[in-house]
Design an enzyme around this catalytic site. Structure first.
Site, PDB file in Angstrom:
ATOM      1  N   GLU A 113      -6.262  69.882  69.927  1.00 41.96           N
ATOM      2  CA  GLU A 113      -5.711  70.034  68.579  1.00 41.96           C
ATOM      3  C   GLU A 113      -4.379  70.741  68.698  1.00 41.96           C
ATOM      4  OE1 GLU A 113      -9.372  70.867  67.959  1.00 41.96           O
ATOM      5  OE2 GLU A 113      -9.443  68.851  67.110  1.00 41.96           O
ATOM      6  N   TYR A 124       2.816  66.372  74.684  1.00 45.60           N
ATOM      7  CA  TYR A 124       1.568  65.612  74.815  1.00 45.60           C
ATOM      8  C   TYR A 124       1.802  64.098  74.735  1.00 45.60           C
ATOM      9  CZ  TYR A 124      -0.397  70.225  73.773  1.00 45.60           C
ATOM     10  OH  TYR A 124      -0.701  71.551  73.789  1.00 45.60           O
TER      11      TYR A 124
HETATM   12  C1  COA Z   1       4.714  73.696  74.414  1.00 40.48           C
HETATM   13  C2  COA Z   1       5.004  74.486  75.696  1.00 40.48           C
HETATM   14  C3  COA Z   1       3.672  74.808  76.369  1.00 40.48           C
HETATM   15  C4  COA Z   1       5.863  73.605  76.605  1.00 40.48           C
HETATM   16  O1  COA Z   1       6.050  74.285  77.850  1.00 40.48           O
HETATM   17  P1  COA Z   1       7.237  73.891  78.881  1.00 40.48           P
HETATM   18  O2  COA Z   1       6.854  74.419  80.206  1.00 40.48           O
HETATM   19  O3  COA Z   1       8.526  74.278  78.303  1.00 40.48           O
HETATM   20  O4  COA Z   1       7.144  72.288  78.878  1.00 40.48           O
HETATM   21  P2  COA Z   1       7.733  71.341  80.035  1.00 40.48           P
HETATM   22  O5  COA Z   1       8.985  71.917  80.588  1.00 40.48           O
HETATM   23  O6  COA Z   1       6.654  71.004  81.001  1.00 40.48           O
HETATM   24  O7  COA Z   1       8.103  70.071  79.147  1.00 40.48           O
HETATM   25  C5  COA Z   1       7.753  68.760  79.534  1.00 40.48           C
HETATM   26  C6  COA Z   1       8.263  67.805  78.461  1.00 40.48           C
HETATM   27  O8  COA Z   1       7.612  68.067  77.198  1.00 40.48           O
HETATM   28  C7  COA Z   1       8.560  67.909  76.120  1.00 40.48           C
HETATM   29  N1  COA Z   1       8.823  69.219  75.501  1.00 40.48           N
HETATM   30  C8  COA Z   1       8.433  70.440  75.939  1.00 40.48           C
HETATM   31  N2  COA Z   1       8.838  71.402  75.080  1.00 40.48           N
HETATM   32  C9  COA Z   1       9.485  70.767  74.085  1.00 40.48           C
HETATM   33  C10 COA Z   1      10.144  71.204  72.902  1.00 40.48           C
HETATM   34  N3  COA Z   1      10.190  72.512  72.564  1.00 40.48           N
HETATM   35  N4  COA Z   1      10.727  70.290  72.110  1.00 40.48           N
HETATM   36  C11 COA Z   1      10.686  68.974  72.406  1.00 40.48           C
HETATM   37  N5  COA Z   1      10.077  68.482  73.530  1.00 40.48           N
HETATM   38  C12 COA Z   1       9.484  69.372  74.343  1.00 40.48           C
HETATM   39  C13 COA Z   1       9.826  67.347  76.761  1.00 40.48           C
HETATM   40  O9  COA Z   1       9.696  65.947  76.803  1.00 40.48           O
HETATM   41  C14 COA Z   1       9.731  67.938  78.167  1.00 40.48           C
HETATM   42  O10 COA Z   1      10.472  67.220  79.108  1.00 40.48           O
HETATM   43  P3  COA Z   1      12.049  67.516  79.300  1.00 40.48           P
HETATM   44  O11 COA Z   1      12.221  69.009  79.392  1.00 40.48           O
HETATM   45  O12 COA Z   1      12.349  66.800  80.574  1.00 40.48           O
HETATM   46  O13 COA Z   1      12.722  66.958  78.089  1.00 40.48           O
HETATM   47  C15 COA Z   1       5.789  75.782  75.391  1.00 40.48           C
HETATM   48  O14 COA Z   1       6.916  75.470  74.582  1.00 40.48           O
HETATM   49  C16 COA Z   1       4.972  76.835  74.673  1.00 40.48           C
HETATM   50  O15 COA Z   1       4.340  77.671  75.308  1.00 40.48           O
HETATM   51  N6  COA Z   1       4.965  76.824  73.325  1.00 40.48           N
HETATM   52  C17 COA Z   1       4.258  77.852  72.560  1.00 40.48           C
HETATM   53  C18 COA Z   1       2.769  77.731  72.714  1.00 40.48           C
HETATM   54  C19 COA Z   1       2.260  76.424  72.147  1.00 40.48           C
HETATM   55  O16 COA Z   1       2.653  76.022  71.062  1.00 40.48           O
HETATM   56  N7  COA Z   1       1.337  75.753  72.882  1.00 40.48           N
HETATM   57  C20 COA Z   1       0.800  74.470  72.478  1.00 40.48           C
HETATM   58  C21 COA Z   1      -0.315  74.602  71.541  1.00 40.48           C
HETATM   59  S1  COA Z   1      -1.781  75.290  72.304  1.00 40.48           S
END
Ligand code: COA
Length: 159
Positions: A113, A124
């Site tokens: 979710e 995702y």
């Molecule tokens: C969501 C989260 C886990 C992503 O972590 P991350 O390590 O930055 O993600 P990645 O670097 O592996 O990203 C992989 C791909 O996902 C997508 N992506 C990741 N973060 C994104 C953002 N903020 N906006 C748009 N696309 C995003 C992109 O396609 C990215 O590839 P790219 O950097 O080559 O464009 C991080 O932003 C976070 O901790 N957010 C707060 C907690 C949260 O909301 N968790 C999810 C709900 S439980």
């Protein structure tokens, strides 16, 4: 597993919860009510079928993923990456490991979710998750405001 910036993903346990809470506090905006307490994490981690993955850069916690399997279905309960380690493939590496672990246990479907509007939805979708439903008013934020959740799933072995 290592990313370009030498972030490694390792299996975690109860002893890693302080690092998990560092990442939790850094990653989640309290506005949305998505973060868990340490007691909630410990409660889940103590249950059969739950597992934790921790991403680290050296000794520094970078992020984590918490999951649970029931029968042939797994759920991604939480994933978070600290601000300074974002957009370096850390979450992608955590999810790749989670998928590998789940597939190795015979899991057919990984679901989750996510708050409607959370940029994590892009993460995702990019990894092959598709939306299968919506839960109204699933999250309650700091100010009492509620937010809908999208239900996504990925069939393992299918891109
Ligand atoms: C969501 C989260 C886990 C992503 O972590 P991350 O390590 O930055 O993600 P990645 O670097 O592996 O990203 C992989 C791909 O996902 C997508 N992506 C990741 N973060 C994104 C953002 N903020 N906006 C748009 N696309 C995003 C992109 O396609 C990215 O590839 P790219 O950097 O080559 O464009 C991080 O932003 C976070 O901790 N957010 C707060 C907690 C949260 O909301 N968790 C999810 C709900 S439980």
């Amino acid at each position: 597993m290592a990313t370009d910036l030498a972030i490694r993903v390792e299996p975690g346990g109860m002893a890693d919860l302080p690092d998990v809470m560092i990442a939790m506090g850094d990653a989640f905006d309290p506005e949305y009510g998505e973060a868990w307490t340490e007691a909630q994490c410990a409660g889940i981690l103590g249950m059969a079928g739950s597992w934790l993955l921790v991403a680290r850069s050296g000794e520094e916690p970078a992020g984590f993923a918490l999951l649970r399997t029931v029968a042939d279905e797994a759920e991604l309960l939480l994933i978070a990456v600290r601000n300074r380690y974002r957009r370096q493939g850390t979450a992608r590496a955590l999810l790749a490991q989670a998928v590998e672990d789940a597939a190795g246990e015979g899991v057919a479907t990984l679901h989750l979710e996510v708050r409607d509007g959370n940029p994590a939805v892009d993460l995702y979708r990019g990894l092959g998750f598709v939306q299968i439903g919506m839960r109204r008013a699933y999250y309650r934020g700091r100010s009492g405001k509620v937010f809908d959740a999208l239900t996504l799933e990925k069939r393992l072995g299918v891109n």
